[in-house]
Write an enzyme that holds these catalytic residues in place. Structure first.
Site, mmCIF file in Angstrom:
data_model
loop_
_atom_site.group_PDB
_atom_site.id
_atom_site.type_symbol
_atom_site.label_atom_id
_atom_site.label_comp_id
_atom_site.label_asym_id
_atom_site.label_seq_id
_atom_site.Cartn_x
_atom_site.Cartn_y
_atom_site.Cartn_z
ATOM 1 N N TYR A 9 13.310 -3.186 -5.045
ATOM 2 C CA TYR A 9 12.229 -3.234 -6.026
ATOM 3 C C TYR A 9 11.087 -2.253 -5.774
ATOM 4 O O TYR A 9 10.586 -1.631 -6.697
ATOM 5 C CB TYR A 9 11.630 -4.653 -6.056
ATOM 6 C CG TYR A 9 10.352 -4.743 -6.865
ATOM 7 C CD1 TYR A 9 10.394 -4.865 -8.254
ATOM 8 C CD2 TYR A 9 9.100 -4.681 -6.247
ATOM 9 C CE1 TYR A 9 9.225 -4.933 -8.989
ATOM 10 C CE2 TYR A 9 7.929 -4.749 -6.993
ATOM 11 C CZ TYR A 9 8.001 -4.876 -8.364
ATOM 12 O OH TYR A 9 6.851 -4.939 -9.093
ATOM 13 N N ASN A 39 -0.382 1.223 5.743
ATOM 14 C CA ASN A 39 0.481 0.394 4.914
ATOM 15 C C ASN A 39 1.257 -0.514 5.848
ATOM 16 O O ASN A 39 1.989 -0.028 6.703
ATOM 17 C CB ASN A 39 1.447 1.274 4.107
ATOM 18 C CG ASN A 39 2.569 0.482 3.435
ATOM 19 O OD1 ASN A 39 3.667 0.975 3.275
ATOM 20 N ND2 ASN A 39 2.300 -0.751 3.043
ATOM 21 N N CYS A 56 0.823 -1.214 0.000
ATOM 22 C CA CYS A 56 0.000 0.000 0.000
ATOM 23 C C CYS A 56 0.848 1.250 0.000
ATOM 24 O O CYS A 56 2.041 1.225 0.289
ATOM 25 C CB CYS A 56 -0.871 0.064 1.246
ATOM 26 S SG CYS A 56 -1.960 -1.336 1.445
HETATM 27 P P1 AMP Z 1 8.377 -14.201 -10.742
HETATM 28 O O1 AMP Z 1 7.893 -14.436 -12.108
HETATM 29 O O2 AMP Z 1 7.359 -14.697 -9.732
HETATM 30 O O3 AMP Z 1 9.734 -14.738 -10.475
HETATM 31 O O4 AMP Z 1 8.404 -12.635 -10.516
HETATM 32 C C1 AMP Z 1 9.587 -11.913 -10.614
HETATM 33 C C2 AMP Z 1 9.283 -10.510 -11.048
HETATM 34 O O5 AMP Z 1 8.316 -9.913 -10.195
HETATM 35 C C3 AMP Z 1 10.513 -9.635 -11.004
HETATM 36 O O6 AMP Z 1 10.696 -9.105 -12.291
HETATM 37 C C4 AMP Z 1 10.206 -8.548 -10.017
HETATM 38 O O7 AMP Z 1 10.498 -7.286 -10.586
HETATM 39 C C5 AMP Z 1 8.747 -8.661 -9.721
HETATM 40 N N1 AMP Z 1 8.456 -8.642 -8.287
HETATM 41 C C6 AMP Z 1 9.194 -9.107 -7.280
HETATM 42 N N2 AMP Z 1 8.576 -8.946 -6.095
HETATM 43 C C7 AMP Z 1 7.397 -8.347 -6.353
HETATM 44 C C8 AMP Z 1 6.312 -7.897 -5.553
HETATM 45 N N3 AMP Z 1 6.309 -8.069 -4.237
HETATM 46 N N4 AMP Z 1 5.275 -7.315 -6.169
HETATM 47 C C9 AMP Z 1 5.264 -7.180 -7.497
HETATM 48 N N5 AMP Z 1 6.256 -7.570 -8.291
HETATM 49 C C10 AMP Z 1 7.314 -8.156 -7.758
#
Ligand code: AMP
Ligand code: SF4
Length: 475
Positions: free
Chosen positions: A256, A114, A13
């Protein structure tokens, strides 16, 4: 039992609040725009005008939730707002939108939060036994009920009494008809800053990028464990009502989550991501590479750092379609797979015949990386070397960042070599924990890194679900 999806509702959030400004709701609207990356599922603003609480909340992006006439209806010179994303089943229902607004024996109150409370389930059961009736499944409502039940004299004292009974992470805004209170949990897990705009108007924001948008002056970070009360006459008071805890700011904000143009606790996010990329190049070089290509947008600053440190040219070999939401906001696995393809496209002219260093910030389930490595190879790459600008994500987050259950985290059950095979890369390497700290701030003190280390700074009550959970000694 699947803890994450059934028992435990947590959110990513952003919060924003303005006190003592004729355009309070409009400024909050703009602030939420700048915090949109922190939550895309729903948004809401509550203002106070002549003791009346006026509310607009809805599903979707900030731009979709607020129409002109609704914004015009949010009169008054103080307002708080919230953007939210959650995956948990049922929690996308309309009752789970924030800010929460309630009537209490002491008058109206609104709250935007948040974070995530680790004792929310127990507190909720206890409150229900005492007769509290919950409208939502959000942790935040526990704080609302506890505040409403408190018999202390002032709003701030009632909120402090409530916060004293909860454990977990929060960057919280609470508003009654006379003041706005900003509070950060004693560990300082989630960020919150204080700003000033115009003549004597104060602003709270999850991140500094939203202050920049409304041309507010940055005053300072709200400190871990601090409760800042603004009002009723525009004055500012600060309290540290809780026992001091080890500072544990979420390191993943730098990796990130936060926007690159924000500063968190004095450290610029973009600059730290670039340093992270430089460090990654030192730790895991790819000597014969022709190009460094980021996975947009999350991998861009680290890829720039990698290219800078290694002397390998940086190119945008993957183009992102900006009109598609983050793949991560799609709740279904089936849609996520599809999402990567519509969102990212490799440029074969750039990639064909080249040895590529592909840089991204993290591997969660591994599905994104696998798709992208395959896509880059299909575009003609000779080799694909994946470099990740954080350590392997081995543990889920219980403090307000949405991560899947431990069993869904690729790194929890796979070695780096097994992960390399899964994502089909020629080589795969992650930044070390020490490297991450060296690059973010030069020291490892004062951060939470539980999703990389398993060292959870706040005990999570359901240890039986997570036998490998090791708890940091609090000092
Ligand atoms: P995955 O396909 O599950 O390995 O997702 C990895 C991707 O998700 C990476 O490119 C990250 O930039 C993004 N990512 C990592 N953590 C998060 C999060 N908590 N929320 C949204 N995106 C994320
Ligand atoms: Fe941040 Fe990871 Fe700690 Fe969660 S577990 S607060 S994502 S560092």
């Amino acid at each position: 039992m699947d803890l994450h999806h059934q028992d435990h509702f947590h959110d990513e959030c952003g919060v924003f609040g303005v006190f003592n400004h004729a355009e309070a709701a409009n400024l909050v609207y703009l602030g939420l725009y700048a915090l949109q990356h922190r939550g895309q599922e729903s948004a809401g603003i509550v203002s106070v005008d002549e003791r009346m609480f006026l509310t607009t909340r809805g599903q979707g992006l900030v731009a979709d939730v607020f129409r002109r006439n609704e914004l015009d209806g949010l009169k008054g010179n103080q307002a708080i707002g919230h953007v939210r994303y959650s995956t948990s089943g049922g929690s996308s229902n309309a009752r789970n939108r924030q800010p929460l607004v309630v009537d209490t024996a002491h008058g109206g109150m609104a709250m935007a939060h948040n974070g995530n409370l680790v004792n929310a389930v127990e507190m909720r059961r206890a409150l229900e036994r005492r007769g509290s009736i919950f409208q939502s499944t959000m942790d935040t409502e526990v704080i609302v009920h506890l505040t409403a039940l408190s018999r202390r004299k002032t709003f701030a004292e009632r909120l402090v009494e409530a916060l004293g009974q909860v454990q977990g992470s929060y960057a919280l805004l609470a508003m009654n008809e006379q003041c706005i209170i900003g509070a950060r949990d004693p560990h300082g897990l989630r960020p919150l800053v204080l700003g000033r705009v115009g003549d004597g108007s104060y602003v709270f924001s999850s991140e500094t990028c939203a202050l920049n948008l409304i041309e507010a002056e940055f005053v300072r970070d709200v400190e871990p464990g601090e409760v800042v009360v603004i009002g009723p006459d525009g004055g500012l008071e600060s309290f540290f009502p809780f026992p001091r805890q080890k500072r544990c700011l979420c390191i993943f904000e730098y990796i990130y989550f936060a926007r690159p143009d924000s500063n968190i606790d004095g450290v610029n996010v973009y600059a730290s991501r670039k340093r992270i990329g430089m460090r990654l190049a030192e730790e895991h070089p790819v000597p014969d590479a022709d190009l460094v290509i980021p996975v947009p947008d999350s991998g861009v600053p680290a890829a720039l750092g990698f290219a800078y440190a290694s002397g390998i040219p940086f190119e945008l070999g993957i183009i992102r379609n900006h009109y598609v939401g983050r793949t991560f906001i799609e709740p279904q696995q089936a849609i996520r797979h599809f999402g990567v393809k519509i969102k990212l496209n490799a440029n074969p002219d750039m990639i064909k015949g080249k040895n590529i260093v592909l840089v991204d910030d993290s591997i969660v389930r591994g599905t994104t990386s696998r798709k992208i490595v395959k896509m880059v190879r299909a575009a003609g790459a000779k080799s694909v070397h994946l470099r990740i600008s954080s350590p392997p994500t081995t543990h889920p987050c219980y403090y307000g960042i949405d991560t899947p259950t431990q069993s869904e985290l690729l790194a929890s059950s796979h070695s780096v070599e097994e992960m390399r095979t899964y994502v089909t890369a020629d080589s795969l390497a992650f930044l070390s924990l020490e490297g991450m700290y060296a690059a973010v701030s030069g020291h490892g003190n004062g951060y939470c890194d539980a999703c990389f280390s398993g060292r959870y700074p706040i005990p999570f009550p359901r240890h039986e679900e997570h036998p490998q959970l090791s708890l940091l000694q609090e000092t």
